[in-house]
Design a protein around this motif. Sequence first.
Motif: not given
Length: 434
Positions: A126-132, A385-394, A424-434
């Motif tokens: 869930l957290l890897r996919n940004g679902t909080t 969430l922080v979504l990365d514009y350069n997550a993949t080359p495409l 991914t942040y939940a209640a202000g805590n970093l709960v997932h870092q790619r």
Amino acid sequence: MPLTRKAYRAAILHSIADPAEVGIEASYEYFEDGLLVVDNGKISALGHASELLPTLPADIDITHYQDALITPGFIDTHIHLPQTGMVGAYGEQLLDWLNTYTFPCESQFADKGHADQVADIFIKELLRNGTTTALVFGSVHPQSVNSFFEAAEQLDLRMIAGKVMMDRNAPDYLTDTAESSYLESKALIERWHGKGRLHYAVTPRFAPTSTPEQLTLAGQLLTEYPDLYMQTHISENLKEIEWVKELFPERKGYLDVYDHYQLLGERSVFAHGVHLCDDECARLAETGSAISFCPTSNFFLGSGLFNLPMAEKHKLNVGIGTDVGGGTSFSLLQTLNEAYKVMQLQGARLSPFKSLYLATLGGARALRLEDKIGNLQPGTDADFLVLDYNATPLLGYRLQQANNIAETLFVLMTLGDDRTVLQTYAAGNLVHQR
């Protein structure tokens, strides 16, 4: 606890209303160079960096993201914890799929060790996919819910779950009784509901697997604890609907079964609703109930196309659901990719801002939590969430061609997946870092 104040600088986007009600332009706020300030797990300020920076103390910790977009955390309004191990199972429609894959997989949750292991994998996904926040079906075993809530509590997540109630039309090894389901649900409610950011949902699997006695007791639990949630399935598959008519010939239709047992209400969420009629949509809206639209699952199991414009006409609350394991991805970005195609096949449009709404504020409204999650207004929980514009080359190359935030958002939803979620942040805590 020491006061913790942090700020996050990036492009920031969130929904503030349903585009179907106010129009697209009035439905969102976008800050090209924005700042989000978080105090003790809650958002305290949101705005343009140029305006907010001078108001902050010089020593505040600011994280500055380049080529990234901050959005609210995603809200999954329908997903099954015990089906994690069978996601992507081949070749059946709903009823055969349940018997062939789902029930055997769910039987493993009689073992607490297994339940703990899957809860850990499930929450990380869930957290890897940004679902909080997710509205989660457990198995019939109370330990499935205990394991899930124990893992969610450690991370201070806002999660909703319930033990499945199922006393007929399922294998003997997977049924409870009307009485045992009531008592086990009650014990889970007493232990978990309202603890931290956790909530309980009364969870009859669907009308065919509950006797009238069990449905009566499910309704009784909702009366005894007025702020509980209720989750179940409705009108997913045509054979299922025929089966409901055979089992409950005295009722007008599928929704009327739930209505009769007093399971409709402001915190009731019905998954799928692919084959609802106008009258049923009107009744759901009138009672404040919500639908979880599960496009990936509806495609995968061959169930049909959800009629979002009809739901909008009735002002019916709609959230989006991955429905893992009928759905094939934990990613709400990928689920929105499928939702767009569902609308295309019906000659309708799904704007990226409506998609953002469904995955955030719309889900929060379906769960009656819009004062806490689903947007970035000051005072809400800092789930973002922080979504990365350069997550993949495409993705990086494609976004260089995007001319505005609408195009950027749409490309994120068509090409994006778990790799796009940088943090991914939940209640202000970093709960997932790619």
